[in-house]
Motif scaffolding. Structure first.
Motif, PDB file in Angstrom:
ATOM      1  N   GLY A 141       0.817  -1.207   0.000  1.00  0.00           N
ATOM      2  CA  GLY A 141       0.000   0.000   0.000  1.00  0.00           C
ATOM      3  C   GLY A 141       0.851   1.258   0.000  1.00  0.00           C
ATOM      4  O   GLY A 141       2.070   1.221  -0.193  1.00  0.00           O
ATOM      5  N   ASN A 142       0.202   2.392   0.215  1.00  0.00           N
ATOM      6  CA  ASN A 142       0.898   3.671   0.237  1.00  0.00           C
ATOM      7  C   ASN A 142       1.793   3.780   1.467  1.00  0.00           C
ATOM      8  O   ASN A 142       1.424   3.354   2.565  1.00  0.00           O
ATOM      9  CB  ASN A 142      -0.108   4.824   0.242  1.00  0.00           C
ATOM     10  N   LEU A 143       2.960   4.368   1.269  1.00  0.00           N
ATOM     11  CA  LEU A 143       3.880   4.628   2.374  1.00  0.00           C
ATOM     12  C   LEU A 143       3.449   5.917   3.067  1.00  0.00           C
ATOM     13  O   LEU A 143       3.369   6.973   2.444  1.00  0.00           O
ATOM     14  CB  LEU A 143       5.311   4.753   1.855  1.00  0.00           C
ATOM     15  N   GLU A 144       3.158   5.830   4.357  1.00  0.00           N
ATOM     16  CA  GLU A 144       2.748   6.991   5.140  1.00  0.00           C
ATOM     17  C   GLU A 144       3.671   7.157   6.334  1.00  0.00           C
ATOM     18  O   GLU A 144       4.155   6.166   6.895  1.00  0.00           O
ATOM     19  CB  GLU A 144       1.296   6.849   5.614  1.00  0.00           C
ATOM     20  N   VAL A 145       3.907   8.409   6.721  1.00  0.00           N
ATOM     21  CA  VAL A 145       4.777   8.696   7.862  1.00  0.00           C
ATOM     22  C   VAL A 145       3.996   9.512   8.886  1.00  0.00           C
ATOM     23  O   VAL A 145       3.138  10.330   8.537  1.00  0.00           O
ATOM     24  CB  VAL A 145       6.053   9.461   7.435  1.00  0.00           C
ATOM     25  N   GLY A 152       0.871  11.441   7.319  1.00  0.00           N
ATOM     26  CA  GLY A 152       0.941  12.090   6.020  1.00  0.00           C
ATOM     27  C   GLY A 152       1.583  11.189   4.991  1.00  0.00           C
ATOM     28  O   GLY A 152       2.006  10.062   5.286  1.00  0.00           O
ATOM     29  N   ASN A 153       1.681  11.684   3.765  1.00  0.00           N
ATOM     30  CA  ASN A 153       2.179  10.894   2.637  1.00  0.00           C
ATOM     31  C   ASN A 153       3.661  11.132   2.389  1.00  0.00           C
ATOM     32  O   ASN A 153       4.275  12.046   2.947  1.00  0.00           O
ATOM     33  CB  ASN A 153       1.393  11.260   1.372  1.00  0.00           C
ATOM     34  N   VAL A 154       4.222  10.299   1.516  1.00  0.00           N
ATOM     35  CA  VAL A 154       5.581  10.460   1.014  1.00  0.00           C
ATOM     36  C   VAL A 154       5.495  10.557  -0.498  1.00  0.00           C
ATOM     37  O   VAL A 154       4.962   9.653  -1.154  1.00  0.00           O
ATOM     38  CB  VAL A 154       6.480   9.271   1.420  1.00  0.00           C
ATOM     39  N   CYS A 155       5.985  11.628  -1.054  1.00  0.00           N
ATOM     40  CA  CYS A 155       5.962  11.783  -2.513  1.00  0.00           C
ATOM     41  C   CYS A 155       6.814  10.698  -3.169  1.00  0.00           C
ATOM     42  O   CYS A 155       7.806  10.240  -2.601  1.00  0.00           O
ATOM     43  CB  CYS A 155       6.477  13.168  -2.911  1.00  0.00           C
ATOM     44  N   GLU A 156       6.427  10.311  -4.377  1.00  0.00           N
ATOM     45  CA  GLU A 156       7.101   9.179  -5.024  1.00  0.00           C
ATOM     46  C   GLU A 156       8.463   9.548  -5.603  1.00  0.00           C
ATOM     47  O   GLU A 156       9.224   8.659  -5.980  1.00  0.00           O
ATOM     48  CB  GLU A 156       6.199   8.594  -6.115  1.00  0.00           C
ATOM     49  N   ASN A 157       8.820  10.809  -5.635  1.00  0.00           N
ATOM     50  CA  ASN A 157      10.110  11.216  -6.187  1.00  0.00           C
ATOM     51  C   ASN A 157      11.261  10.598  -5.399  1.00  0.00           C
ATOM     52  O   ASN A 157      11.335  10.745  -4.181  1.00  0.00           O
ATOM     53  CB  ASN A 157      10.236  12.744  -6.147  1.00  0.00           C
ATOM     54  N   ASN A 219       1.633  15.174  -7.122  1.00  0.00           N
ATOM     55  CA  ASN A 219       0.421  14.565  -7.660  1.00  0.00           C
ATOM     56  C   ASN A 219       0.292  13.096  -7.291  1.00  0.00           C
ATOM     57  O   ASN A 219      -0.828  12.585  -7.170  1.00  0.00           O
ATOM     58  CB  ASN A 219       0.403  14.711  -9.185  1.00  0.00           C
ATOM     59  N   GLU A 220       1.423  12.411  -7.103  1.00  0.00           N
ATOM     60  CA  GLU A 220       1.397  10.986  -6.795  1.00  0.00           C
ATOM     61  C   GLU A 220       2.305  10.694  -5.607  1.00  0.00           C
ATOM     62  O   GLU A 220       3.325  11.361  -5.416  1.00  0.00           O
ATOM     63  CB  GLU A 220       1.826  10.162  -8.014  1.00  0.00           C
ATOM     64  N   VAL A 221       1.924   9.691  -4.829  1.00  0.00           N
ATOM     65  CA  VAL A 221       2.680   9.338  -3.631  1.00  0.00           C
ATOM     66  C   VAL A 221       3.259   7.944  -3.792  1.00  0.00           C
ATOM     67  O   VAL A 221       2.892   7.185  -4.697  1.00  0.00           O
ATOM     68  CB  VAL A 221       1.777   9.404  -2.380  1.00  0.00           C
ATOM     69  N   ALA A 222       4.183   7.612  -2.900  1.00  0.00           N
ATOM     70  CA  ALA A 222       4.894   6.327  -2.993  1.00  0.00           C
ATOM     71  C   ALA A 222       4.001   5.172  -2.563  1.00  0.00           C
ATOM     72  O   ALA A 222       3.299   5.248  -1.560  1.00  0.00           O
ATOM     73  CB  ALA A 222       6.141   6.373  -2.123  1.00  0.00           C
TER      74      ALA A 222
END
Length: 451
Positions: A141-145, A152-157, A219-222
């Motif tokens: 799933g999405n990586l959240e911190v 919150g989220n972590v940007c995929e960059n 725009n997108e998260v990890a």
């Protein structure tokens, strides 16, 4: 120190350090242990050459504020207070602070007797600078911190397989991980990190370089999916965890997820152990255990602790039994439990939970460090589309209009009061003159009659 290089050396050449026992009173007189970070955990106090714990009796948010201030960890989160991170050892102290002290040593201390205090009441503290991370669906799933009191989220960059594998290993979710990108689970949640990219020698996610903490626009998260398979391109995936200090340390994280429930915050509870998802036996299972699970999964308060496989029977092993939480623990593994393959329990006794499915505050509501604390792994909360955004748009028009009307009404009321006040003063003066005149004429008339 400009660069790190790997050097082969024998055990005789390894560096060792011995401390003299002298501690910096500003920091080393207290510590927080059991969370994996420096800003949350069971509170321990160093006194007379040994570490002891602090009892939960007399403990409140003012005492926790002093601890966070002394450790330079921000402010204390208001829930839960006190937190539980398992029992400690050593002496047990009673502490009472006013809240303005710069050090816990400035508070009132008293040694608690063995008959009056127990280590099961050892207090824990969670500060706003405490950081954690999780995958929203257990081991994928999405990586959240977690930072500054909210998830919150972590940007995929910057996220690559090296970074994904380190995340999976720290969460006890496997030896390697693959990265992807996705939309944020909750669009209103902050994007705490960007350009996160781990190096081969980083042993924890917090050692990995990234942009400074902040609320970034991406725009997108990890998104990460963990696996027990080795990745030939990632050296760390070949290493198994060990208790040896010279090898990759095994994590005590116990990933959780809910299955076969109604919505994202109810279902059969499963834990990930030995590379297999397994059930939890319902022996001793009650609402206090469910409360900890709901907190760890980021849901609302526990509504029920479900027993007797109400959400259906599992098919794999039964890993957990005799869970006995007090209700204010941060993680399920902080509670007393038995973690092994339990063959004495059948899947007809699979435990589950039903939590209140709360929505995440919108961007119009300020996020403060006073929200309920949620923890590491396993959230499956999905964002639902509801009308609050339209309502807030209406309120944006109605609210200023109402204030204007109320302001005009209050102004006229104030003018009316001023007019009435001055009229009252004039009336009093007139009445006063008339009384004086009447009293004078009466006196003269009385004197005339006597003569």
């Amino acid at each position: 120190c400009s660069s790190a290089q790997a050097v082969n050396c024998s055990s005789r050449e390894q560096l060792s350090i011995t401390c003299s026992g002298k501690f910096n009173s500003a920091h080393s007189s207290i510590r927080l242990v059991g969370s994996g970070g420096d800003c949350a955990g069971r509170l321990e106090v160093f006194h007379s050459g040994s570490w002891g714990t602090v009892s939960g009796d007399l403990w409140d948010i003012k005492d926790a504020q002093v601890v966070c201030r002394q450790l330079q960890c921000g402010v204390a989160l208001s829930a839960p207070v006190p937190a539980q991170f398992g029992p400690g050892t050593g002496s047990i102290w009673l502490v009472e602070c006013e809240g303005s002290e710069t050090s816990l040593l400035n508070c009132r201390f008293q040694l608690c007797g063995e008959d009056d205090c127990e280590h099961r009441d050892d207090v824990g503290v969670v500060c706003s600078e405490f950081k954690e991370f999780r995958l929203t669906e257990g081991c994928e799933g999405n990586l959240e911190v977690f930072y500054n009191g909210t998830w919150g989220n972590v940007c995929e960059n910057g996220i690559d397989e090296e970074t994904a594998s380190l995340v999976c290993q720290e969460l006890n979710c496997g030896r390697s991980g693959s990265e992807n990108r996705d939309k944020a689970r909750v669009e209103s949640a902050p994007n705490w990190l960007d350009d996160l990219k781990c190096r081969k020698h980083d042993s924890t996610l917090w050692q990995c370089p990234s942009s400074p903490w902040g609320n970034y626009k991406c725009n997108e998260v990890a998104q990460i999916t963990c696996s027990e398979k080795e990745n030939l391109l990632v050296q760390r995936s070949h290493l198994k965890c060990s208790s040896s200090p010279h090898q990759r340390q095994c994590s005590n994280h116990l990933p959780l997820r809910l299955r076969e429930g109604h919505g994202s915050c109810s279902g059969r509870l499963e834990v990930y152990h030995n590379a297999v998802w397994g059930s939890v036996c319902d022996d001793l299972w009650d609402i206090r255990d469910a409360q900890v699970v709901c907190r760890q999964l980021g849901c609302g308060p526990a509504l029920s602790a479900d027993r007797s496989a109400i959400f259906g029977a599992g098919e794999e092993k039964i890993w957990l039994n005799r869970v006995k939480c007090r209700g204010n623990e941060i993680h399920l593994w902080d509670c007393p439990h038995s973690l092994k393959e339990h063959t004495e329990c059948s899947h007809r006794q699979d435990a589950g939970v039903t939590c209140k499915n709360i929505s995440v505050p919108s961007t119009t509501t300020p996020i403060t460090p006073t929200i309920t604390f949620t923890t590491t792994v396993g959230q499956t909360l999905k964002r639902t589309t509801t009308p609050p955004q339209n309502l807030s748009a209406d309120f944006q028009f109605i609210y200023p209009t109402s204030l204007l009307v109320l302001g005009v009404m209050l102004f006229f009321a104030l003018v009316l009061l001023v007019v009435m006040f001055y009229q009252n003063r004039v009336l009093r003066r007139v009445l006063s003159k008339r009384r004086r005149k009447t009293m004078t004429e009466a006196v003269y008339e009385e004197i005339d009659r006597r003569y």
